[in-house]
Design a protein around this motif. Sequence first.
Motif, PDB file in Angstrom:
ATOM      1  N   PHE A 189      37.237  37.139  34.521  1.00  0.00           N
ATOM      2  CA  PHE A 189      37.921  38.365  34.923  1.00  0.00           C
ATOM      3  C   PHE A 189      37.004  39.229  35.782  1.00  0.00           C
ATOM      4  O   PHE A 189      37.411  39.722  36.834  1.00  0.00           O
ATOM      5  CB  PHE A 189      38.398  39.162  33.701  1.00  0.00           C
ATOM      6  CG  PHE A 189      39.111  40.415  34.085  1.00  0.00           C
ATOM      7  CD1 PHE A 189      40.474  40.391  34.340  1.00  0.00           C
ATOM      8  CD2 PHE A 189      38.433  41.605  34.258  1.00  0.00           C
ATOM      9  CE1 PHE A 189      41.146  41.532  34.746  1.00  0.00           C
ATOM     10  CE2 PHE A 189      39.085  42.754  34.663  1.00  0.00           C
ATOM     11  CZ  PHE A 189      40.440  42.723  34.914  1.00  0.00           C
ATOM     12  N   ILE A 190      35.776  39.405  35.350  1.00  0.00           N
ATOM     13  CA  ILE A 190      34.834  40.257  36.088  1.00  0.00           C
ATOM     14  C   ILE A 190      34.586  39.708  37.491  1.00  0.00           C
ATOM     15  O   ILE A 190      34.595  40.465  38.455  1.00  0.00           O
ATOM     16  CB  ILE A 190      33.515  40.422  35.305  1.00  0.00           C
ATOM     17  CG1 ILE A 190      33.764  41.298  34.071  1.00  0.00           C
ATOM     18  CG2 ILE A 190      32.423  41.013  36.183  1.00  0.00           C
ATOM     19  CD1 ILE A 190      32.622  41.318  33.079  1.00  0.00           C
ATOM     20  N   THR A 191      34.414  38.411  37.604  1.00  0.00           N
ATOM     21  CA  THR A 191      34.094  37.850  38.922  1.00  0.00           C
ATOM     22  C   THR A 191      35.311  37.682  39.814  1.00  0.00           C
ATOM     23  O   THR A 191      35.194  37.774  41.033  1.00  0.00           O
ATOM     24  CB  THR A 191      33.373  36.489  38.791  1.00  0.00           C
ATOM     25  OG1 THR A 191      34.219  35.573  38.105  1.00  0.00           O
ATOM     26  CG2 THR A 191      32.052  36.639  38.077  1.00  0.00           C
ATOM     27  N   GLN A 192      36.489  37.450  39.231  1.00  0.00           N
ATOM     28  CA  GLN A 192      37.664  37.138  40.040  1.00  0.00           C
ATOM     29  C   GLN A 192      38.700  38.260  40.127  1.00  0.00           C
ATOM     30  O   GLN A 192      39.494  38.278  41.064  1.00  0.00           O
ATOM     31  CB  GLN A 192      38.357  35.886  39.487  1.00  0.00           C
ATOM     32  CG  GLN A 192      37.502  34.652  39.511  1.00  0.00           C
ATOM     33  CD  GLN A 192      37.215  34.190  40.931  1.00  0.00           C
ATOM     34  OE1 GLN A 192      38.090  34.190  41.785  1.00  0.00           O
ATOM     35  NE2 GLN A 192      35.990  33.788  41.178  1.00  0.00           N
ATOM     36  N   CYS A 193      38.718  39.157  39.151  1.00  0.00           N
ATOM     37  CA  CYS A 193      39.824  40.122  39.054  1.00  0.00           C
ATOM     38  C   CYS A 193      39.385  41.591  39.095  1.00  0.00           C
ATOM     39  O   CYS A 193      40.139  42.450  39.569  1.00  0.00           O
ATOM     40  CB  CYS A 193      40.599  39.912  37.750  1.00  0.00           C
ATOM     41  SG  CYS A 193      41.033  38.197  37.388  1.00  0.00           S
ATOM     42  N   ALA A 194      38.195  41.880  38.566  1.00  0.00           N
ATOM     43  CA  ALA A 194      37.776  43.272  38.375  1.00  0.00           C
ATOM     44  C   ALA A 194      37.558  44.035  39.672  1.00  0.00           C
ATOM     45  O   ALA A 194      37.553  45.264  39.662  1.00  0.00           O
ATOM     46  CB  ALA A 194      36.511  43.334  37.517  1.00  0.00           C
ATOM     47  N   GLY A 195      37.425  43.355  40.786  1.00  0.00           N
ATOM     48  CA  GLY A 195      37.305  44.056  42.056  1.00  0.00           C
ATOM     49  C   GLY A 195      38.568  44.841  42.396  1.00  0.00           C
ATOM     50  O   GLY A 195      38.513  45.870  43.060  1.00  0.00           O
ATOM     51  N   CYS A 196      39.701  44.376  41.887  1.00  0.00           N
ATOM     52  CA  CYS A 196      40.988  45.020  42.186  1.00  0.00           C
ATOM     53  C   CYS A 196      41.700  45.579  40.955  1.00  0.00           C
ATOM     54  O   CYS A 196      42.613  46.391  41.093  1.00  0.00           O
ATOM     55  CB  CYS A 196      41.924  44.024  42.868  1.00  0.00           C
ATOM     56  SG  CYS A 196      41.346  43.490  44.484  1.00  0.00           S
ATOM     57  N   HIS A 197      41.341  45.112  39.765  1.00  0.00           N
ATOM     58  CA  HIS A 197      42.044  45.522  38.551  1.00  0.00           C
ATOM     59  C   HIS A 197      41.064  45.990  37.484  1.00  0.00           C
ATOM     60  O   HIS A 197      40.031  45.376  37.266  1.00  0.00           O
ATOM     61  CB  HIS A 197      42.838  44.349  37.959  1.00  0.00           C
ATOM     62  CG  HIS A 197      43.952  43.881  38.819  1.00  0.00           C
ATOM     63  ND1 HIS A 197      45.174  44.512  38.865  1.00  0.00           N
ATOM     64  CD2 HIS A 197      44.030  42.821  39.664  1.00  0.00           C
ATOM     65  CE1 HIS A 197      45.958  43.861  39.707  1.00  0.00           C
ATOM     66  NE2 HIS A 197      45.286  42.836  40.213  1.00  0.00           N
ATOM     67  N   ALA A 198      41.436  47.059  36.784  1.00  0.00           N
ATOM     68  CA  ALA A 198      40.700  47.522  35.610  1.00  0.00           C
ATOM     69  C   ALA A 198      41.453  47.068  34.361  1.00  0.00           C
ATOM     70  O   ALA A 198      42.618  46.658  34.442  1.00  0.00           O
ATOM     71  CB  ALA A 198      40.595  49.045  35.627  1.00  0.00           C
ATOM     72  N   VAL A 199      40.798  47.147  33.222  1.00  0.00           N
ATOM     73  CA  VAL A 199      41.454  46.814  31.962  1.00  0.00           C
ATOM     74  C   VAL A 199      41.562  48.032  31.045  1.00  0.00           C
ATOM     75  O   VAL A 199      42.013  47.903  29.915  1.00  0.00           O
ATOM     76  CB  VAL A 199      40.748  45.652  31.228  1.00  0.00           C
ATOM     77  CG1 VAL A 199      40.934  44.350  31.992  1.00  0.00           C
ATOM     78  CG2 VAL A 199      39.295  45.942  30.993  1.00  0.00           C
ATOM     79  N   GLU A 255      40.724  28.217  33.591  1.00  0.00           N
ATOM     80  CA  GLU A 255      40.335  29.597  33.897  1.00  0.00           C
ATOM     81  C   GLU A 255      41.495  30.560  33.639  1.00  0.00           C
ATOM     82  O   GLU A 255      41.298  31.639  33.084  1.00  0.00           O
ATOM     83  CB  GLU A 255      39.874  29.713  35.349  1.00  0.00           C
ATOM     84  CG  GLU A 255      38.570  29.021  35.641  1.00  0.00           C
ATOM     85  CD  GLU A 255      38.249  28.963  37.118  1.00  0.00           C
ATOM     86  OE1 GLU A 255      37.052  29.043  37.441  1.00  0.00           O
ATOM     87  OE2 GLU A 255      39.184  28.851  37.948  1.00  0.00           O
ATOM     88  N   ARG A 256      42.703  30.164  34.021  1.00  0.00           N
ATOM     89  CA  ARG A 256      43.874  31.010  33.767  1.00  0.00           C
ATOM     90  C   ARG A 256      44.074  31.215  32.271  1.00  0.00           C
ATOM     91  O   ARG A 256      44.324  32.327  31.819  1.00  0.00           O
ATOM     92  CB  ARG A 256      45.137  30.401  34.397  1.00  0.00           C
ATOM     93  CG  ARG A 256      45.099  30.377  35.910  1.00  0.00           C
ATOM     94  CD  ARG A 256      46.427  29.997  36.527  1.00  0.00           C
ATOM     95  NE  ARG A 256      47.067  28.808  36.003  1.00  0.00           N
ATOM     96  CZ  ARG A 256      46.906  27.580  36.482  1.00  0.00           C
ATOM     97  NH1 ARG A 256      46.091  27.368  37.511  1.00  0.00           N
ATOM     98  NH2 ARG A 256      47.565  26.563  35.960  1.00  0.00           N
ATOM     99  N   GLU A 257      43.953  30.153  31.516  1.00  0.00           N
ATOM    100  CA  GLU A 257      44.094  30.252  30.063  1.00  0.00           C
ATOM    101  C   GLU A 257      43.077  31.236  29.488  1.00  0.00           C
ATOM    102  O   GLU A 257      43.424  32.085  28.656  1.00  0.00           O
ATOM    103  CB  GLU A 257      43.905  28.865  29.431  1.00  0.00           C
ATOM    104  CG  GLU A 257      43.908  28.885  27.914  1.00  0.00           C
ATOM    105  CD  GLU A 257      43.470  27.551  27.308  1.00  0.00           C
ATOM    106  OE1 GLU A 257      43.255  27.537  26.087  1.00  0.00           O
ATOM    107  OE2 GLU A 257      43.321  26.551  28.033  1.00  0.00           O
ATOM    108  N   LEU A 258      41.837  31.137  29.922  1.00  0.00           N
ATOM    109  CA  LEU A 258      40.779  32.001  29.392  1.00  0.00           C
ATOM    110  C   LEU A 258      40.990  33.464  29.787  1.00  0.00           C
ATOM    111  O   LEU A 258      40.788  34.369  28.969  1.00  0.00           O
ATOM    112  CB  LEU A 258      39.409  31.516  29.868  1.00  0.00           C
ATOM    113  CG  LEU A 258      38.967  30.162  29.295  1.00  0.00           C
ATOM    114  CD1 LEU A 258      37.727  29.654  30.017  1.00  0.00           C
ATOM    115  CD2 LEU A 258      38.749  30.246  27.794  1.00  0.00           C
ATOM    116  N   VAL A 259      41.409  33.715  31.016  1.00  0.00           N
ATOM    117  CA  VAL A 259      41.659  35.095  31.451  1.00  0.00           C
ATOM    118  C   VAL A 259      42.829  35.688  30.672  1.00  0.00           C
ATOM    119  O   VAL A 259      42.766  36.840  30.225  1.00  0.00           O
ATOM    120  CB  VAL A 259      41.907  35.162  32.976  1.00  0.00           C
ATOM    121  CG1 VAL A 259      42.477  36.522  33.386  1.00  0.00           C
ATOM    122  CG2 VAL A 259      40.616  34.890  33.727  1.00  0.00           C
ATOM    123  N   ILE A 260      43.873  34.918  30.472  1.00  0.00           N
ATOM    124  CA  ILE A 260      45.037  35.415  29.726  1.00  0.00           C
ATOM    125  C   ILE A 260      44.657  35.699  28.283  1.00  0.00           C
ATOM    126  O   ILE A 260      45.054  36.728  27.721  1.00  0.00           O
ATOM    127  CB  ILE A 260      46.221  34.434  29.841  1.00  0.00           C
ATOM    128  CG1 ILE A 260      46.728  34.416  31.286  1.00  0.00           C
ATOM    129  CG2 ILE A 260      47.340  34.805  28.866  1.00  0.00           C
ATOM    130  CD1 ILE A 260      47.665  33.279  31.605  1.00  0.00           C
TER     131      ILE A 260
END
Length: 127
Positions: A35-45, A113-118
């Motif tokens: 999540f940090i490397t692929q998603c956090a640039g555009c999304h927060a949690v 990777e999708r499974e782990l992020v979800i």
Amino acid sequence: MLLGGVRATAWMLALLVALPAMADNADLVRGERIFITQCAGCHAVTPDSHRAGPSLHNILNRPAGAIAGFEYSPGMEDADLLWTPEVLDAFLENPEQVVPGTRMVFWGLDARERELVIRYLREISSD
């Protein structure tokens, strides 16, 4: 000698009980890293913390385009879907195929990777 065997058996049973929890924790750490490397640039949690994309806090089972005050793309506003794990999985594989007209520019993640992020999103969103 029998007492040593009993101790070794007890230790092995304790380890077998602990291994699934350790694996789950390792998976959550891997999901967070992805999540940090692929998603956090555009999304927060964190709730109500938006970037280029909306916060993903409590995304599971939320309708698409549902956060008030966030400016979604027309494609996302018109999307009639619920972010179930299955829909999110398909979206993370190919966003444009699931929501034509989405602004999300993403080249996808592999199945693991999708499974782990979800799993990570599910874990950090449970209140």
